[in-house]
Design a protein around this motif. Structure first.
Motif, PDB file in Angstrom:
ATOM      1  N   THR A  40      63.928  32.118  71.834  1.00 52.61           N
ATOM      2  CA  THR A  40      62.721  31.478  72.385  1.00 52.61           C
ATOM      3  C   THR A  40      63.079  30.500  73.507  1.00 52.61           C
ATOM      4  OG1 THR A  40      62.758  29.815  70.620  1.00 52.61           O
ATOM      5  CG2 THR A  40      61.326  31.731  70.294  1.00 52.61           C
ATOM      6  N   GLU A  41      64.210  29.823  73.366  1.00 51.33           N
ATOM      7  CA  GLU A  41      64.646  28.892  74.404  1.00 51.33           C
ATOM      8  C   GLU A  41      65.049  29.657  75.668  1.00 51.33           C
ATOM      9  OE1 GLU A  41      66.964  25.345  72.294  1.00 51.33           O
ATOM     10  OE2 GLU A  41      67.547  27.331  71.546  1.00 51.33           O
ATOM     11  N   TRP A  42      65.789  30.738  75.492  1.00 56.72           N
ATOM     12  CA  TRP A  42      66.204  31.591  76.612  1.00 56.72           C
ATOM     13  C   TRP A  42      64.979  32.145  77.332  1.00 56.72           C
ATOM     14  CZ3 TRP A  42      70.251  33.332  79.468  1.00 56.72           C
ATOM     15  CH2 TRP A  42      70.100  34.548  80.132  1.00 56.72           C
ATOM     16  N   ASP A  43      64.006  32.642  76.564  1.00 64.62           N
ATOM     17  CA  ASP A  43      62.803  33.228  77.152  1.00 64.62           C
ATOM     18  C   ASP A  43      62.008  32.208  77.970  1.00 64.62           C
ATOM     19  OD1 ASP A  43      63.441  35.652  75.965  1.00 64.62           O
ATOM     20  OD2 ASP A  43      62.013  35.417  74.309  1.00 64.62           O
ATOM     21  N   ALA A  44      61.988  30.958  77.531  1.00 62.21           N
ATOM     22  CA  ALA A  44      61.238  29.915  78.248  1.00 62.21           C
ATOM     23  C   ALA A  44      61.864  29.628  79.605  1.00 62.21           C
ATOM     24  CB  ALA A  44      61.171  28.639  77.418  1.00 62.21           C
ATOM     25  N   GLY A  45      63.189  29.639  79.662  1.00 59.02           N
ATOM     26  CA  GLY A  45      63.846  29.391  80.935  1.00 59.02           C
ATOM     27  C   GLY A  45      65.354  29.274  80.801  1.00 59.02           C
ATOM     28  N   HIS A  46      66.049  29.850  81.769  1.00 57.50           N
ATOM     29  CA  HIS A  46      67.502  29.823  81.801  1.00 57.50           C
ATOM     30  C   HIS A  46      67.966  29.837  83.255  1.00 57.50           C
ATOM     31  CE1 HIS A  46      66.151  34.026  81.567  1.00 57.50           C
ATOM     32  NE2 HIS A  46      67.098  34.236  82.467  1.00 57.50           N
ATOM     33  N   ALA A  47      69.239  29.602  83.448  1.00 55.14           N
ATOM     34  CA  ALA A  47      69.796  29.619  84.798  1.00 55.14           C
ATOM     35  C   ALA A  47      69.883  31.059  85.294  1.00 55.14           C
ATOM     36  CB  ALA A  47      71.184  28.989  84.793  1.00 55.14           C
ATOM     37  N   PRO A  48      69.562  31.309  86.564  1.00 52.78           N
ATOM     38  CA  PRO A  48      69.698  32.662  87.107  1.00 52.78           C
ATOM     39  C   PRO A  48      71.146  33.129  86.980  1.00 52.78           C
ATOM     40  CG  PRO A  48      68.580  31.218  88.669  1.00 52.78           C
ATOM     41  CD  PRO A  48      69.100  30.351  87.565  1.00 52.78           C
ATOM     42  N   GLY A  49      71.317  34.354  86.544  1.00 52.80           N
ATOM     43  CA  GLY A  49      72.650  34.929  86.421  1.00 52.80           C
ATOM     44  C   GLY A  49      73.365  34.593  85.131  1.00 52.80           C
ATOM     45  N   ALA A  50      72.796  33.715  84.320  1.00 52.57           N
ATOM     46  CA  ALA A  50      73.424  33.381  83.036  1.00 52.57           C
ATOM     47  C   ALA A  50      73.371  34.594  82.108  1.00 52.57           C
ATOM     48  CB  ALA A  50      72.712  32.200  82.388  1.00 52.57           C
ATOM     49  N   LEU A  51      74.314  34.631  81.197  1.00 53.84           N
ATOM     50  CA  LEU A  51      74.326  35.654  80.157  1.00 53.84           C
ATOM     51  C   LEU A  51      73.914  35.010  78.843  1.00 53.84           C
ATOM     52  CD1 LEU A  51      77.656  37.490  81.033  1.00 53.84           C
ATOM     53  CD2 LEU A  51      75.314  38.135  81.656  1.00 53.84           C
ATOM     54  N   PHE A  52      73.239  35.773  77.996  1.00 51.83           N
ATOM     55  CA  PHE A  52      72.685  35.269  76.743  1.00 51.83           C
ATOM     56  C   PHE A  52      73.564  35.683  75.570  1.00 51.83           C
ATOM     57  CE2 PHE A  52      69.458  36.117  73.282  1.00 51.83           C
ATOM     58  CZ  PHE A  52      69.245  34.791  72.963  1.00 51.83           C
ATOM     59  N   ALA A  53      74.009  34.688  74.793  1.00 52.62           N
ATOM     60  CA  ALA A  53      74.791  34.928  73.582  1.00 52.62           C
ATOM     61  C   ALA A  53      74.539  33.764  72.624  1.00 52.62           C
ATOM     62  CB  ALA A  53      76.272  35.040  73.903  1.00 52.62           C
ATOM     63  N   PRO A  54      73.524  33.876  71.767  1.00 50.30           N
ATOM     64  CA  PRO A  54      73.168  32.755  70.894  1.00 50.30           C
ATOM     65  C   PRO A  54      74.341  32.306  70.019  1.00 50.30           C
ATOM     66  CG  PRO A  54      71.678  34.621  70.560  1.00 50.30           C
ATOM     67  CD  PRO A  54      72.725  35.058  71.517  1.00 50.30           C
ATOM     68  N   LEU A  55      74.463  30.999  69.861  1.00 44.49           N
ATOM     69  CA  LEU A  55      75.518  30.459  69.018  1.00 44.49           C
ATOM     70  C   LEU A  55      75.445  31.043  67.612  1.00 44.49           C
ATOM     71  CD1 LEU A  55      77.861  28.575  68.361  1.00 44.49           C
ATOM     72  CD2 LEU A  55      76.178  26.736  68.018  1.00 44.49           C
ATOM     73  N   SER A  56      74.231  31.224  67.090  1.00 46.92           N
ATOM     74  CA  SER A  56      74.097  31.770  65.734  1.00 46.92           C
ATOM     75  C   SER A  56      74.778  33.132  65.621  1.00 46.92           C
ATOM     76  CB  SER A  56      72.623  31.869  65.326  1.00 46.92           C
ATOM     77  OG  SER A  56      71.911  32.693  66.237  1.00 46.92           O
ATOM     78  N   ALA A  57      74.654  33.958  66.636  1.00 47.93           N
ATOM     79  CA  ALA A  57      75.301  35.280  66.619  1.00 47.93           C
ATOM     80  C   ALA A  57      76.810  35.156  66.803  1.00 47.93           C
ATOM     81  CB  ALA A  57      74.702  36.167  67.707  1.00 47.93           C
ATOM     82  N   LEU A  58      77.235  34.308  67.728  1.00 48.20           N
ATOM     83  CA  LEU A  58      78.672  34.113  67.939  1.00 48.20           C
ATOM     84  C   LEU A  58      79.338  33.591  66.671  1.00 48.20           C
ATOM     85  CD1 LEU A  58      78.633  32.514  71.513  1.00 48.20           C
ATOM     86  CD2 LEU A  58      79.360  34.851  70.897  1.00 48.20           C
ATOM     87  N   ALA A  59      78.664  32.668  65.979  1.00 46.67           N
ATOM     88  CA  ALA A  59      79.215  32.106  64.746  1.00 46.67           C
ATOM     89  C   ALA A  59      79.341  33.163  63.659  1.00 46.67           C
ATOM     90  CB  ALA A  59      78.354  30.941  64.264  1.00 46.67           C
ATOM     91  N   ASP A  60      78.484  34.185  63.726  1.00 47.52           N
ATOM     92  CA  ASP A  60      78.548  35.295  62.770  1.00 47.52           C
ATOM     93  C   ASP A  60      79.538  36.370  63.206  1.00 47.52           C
ATOM     94  OD1 ASP A  60      76.766  34.168  60.992  1.00 47.52           O
ATOM     95  OD2 ASP A  60      75.020  35.270  61.753  1.00 47.52           O
ATOM     96  N   GLY A  61      80.256  36.131  64.303  1.00 45.60           N
ATOM     97  CA  GLY A  61      81.290  37.068  64.741  1.00 45.60           C
ATOM     98  C   GLY A  61      80.877  38.052  65.811  1.00 45.60           C
ATOM     99  N   ALA A  62      79.677  37.896  66.367  1.00 41.47           N
ATOM    100  CA  ALA A  62      79.226  38.822  67.414  1.00 41.47           C
ATOM    101  C   ALA A  62      80.157  38.735  68.624  1.00 41.47           C
ATOM    102  CB  ALA A  62      77.800  38.490  67.836  1.00 41.47           C
ATOM    103  N   PRO A  63      80.378  39.872  69.282  1.00 41.17           N
ATOM    104  CA  PRO A  63      81.210  39.840  70.491  1.00 41.17           C
ATOM    105  C   PRO A  63      80.436  39.222  71.653  1.00 41.17           C
ATOM    106  CG  PRO A  63      80.299  42.031  70.174  1.00 41.17           C
ATOM    107  CD  PRO A  63      79.898  41.213  68.969  1.00 41.17           C
ATOM    108  N   LEU A  64      81.175  38.827  72.655  1.00 42.05           N
ATOM    109  CA  LEU A  64      80.557  38.357  73.897  1.00 42.05           C
ATOM    110  C   LEU A  64      79.856  39.521  74.579  1.00 42.05           C
ATOM    111  CD1 LEU A  64      83.475  36.238  75.357  1.00 42.05           C
ATOM    112  CD2 LEU A  64      81.248  35.374  74.626  1.00 42.05           C
ATOM    113  N   PRO A  65      78.850  39.242  75.416  1.00 45.24           N
ATOM    114  CA  PRO A  65      78.275  40.310  76.236  1.00 45.24           C
ATOM    115  C   PRO A  65      79.392  40.955  77.077  1.00 45.24           C
ATOM    116  CG  PRO A  65      76.986  38.300  76.427  1.00 45.24           C
ATOM    117  CD  PRO A  65      78.222  37.950  75.668  1.00 45.24           C
TER     118      PRO A  65
END
Length: 121
Positions: free
Chosen positions: A36-61
């Motif tokens: 929801t935070e990403w959808d509201a607004g982010h820096a142009p060109g940024a990549l999305f990888a929520p901390l919750s997913a990274l903490a669960d072992g998700a790979p980087l984009p």
């Protein structure tokens, strides 16, 4: 001092914007806020990888793998945690002091998912 020394370090938003701007940028801006935070607004060109997913072992984009990372969140707390986690995984990562709140306050562009002016949620 190198932007990506050993260990976790913090950078200001202006330095973060300079080193992640454009297609040939030396680093990737990695936004670790939630959807929801990403959808509201982010820096142009940024990549999305929520901390919750990274903490669960998700790979980087895929576009972030093997590249230096400048990690950002809303205020700088989650990004510091994420940078530590990523550094422990062997990545080169720094986090942004003040996060997206300071990014927007400094006048750097914030866009929503459709490329319109966004806001920091």
């Amino acid at each position: 001092m190198s932007l990506f020394p050993d260990g976790v370090h913090r950078v200001a938003v202006d330095e973060a914007e300079r080193c992640t701007r454009g297609a040939d940028a030396p680093a990737v801006l990695l936004d670790v806020r939630e959807q929801t935070e990403w959808d509201a607004g982010h820096a142009p060109g940024a990549l999305f990888a929520p901390l919750s997913a990274l903490a669960d072992g998700a790979p980087l984009p895929a576009a972030a793998q093997g590249r230096p990372l400048v990690v950002i969140c809303r205020s700088g707390n989650r990004s510091q945690t994420a940078a530590r986690l990523l550094t422990a995984r062997g990545e080169r990562a720094v986090d942004v002091v003040g996060g997206m709140r300071d990014w927007a306050a400094a006048g750097h562009t914030v866009v929503d998912g459709r490329g319109n002016d966004g806001s920091v949620a």
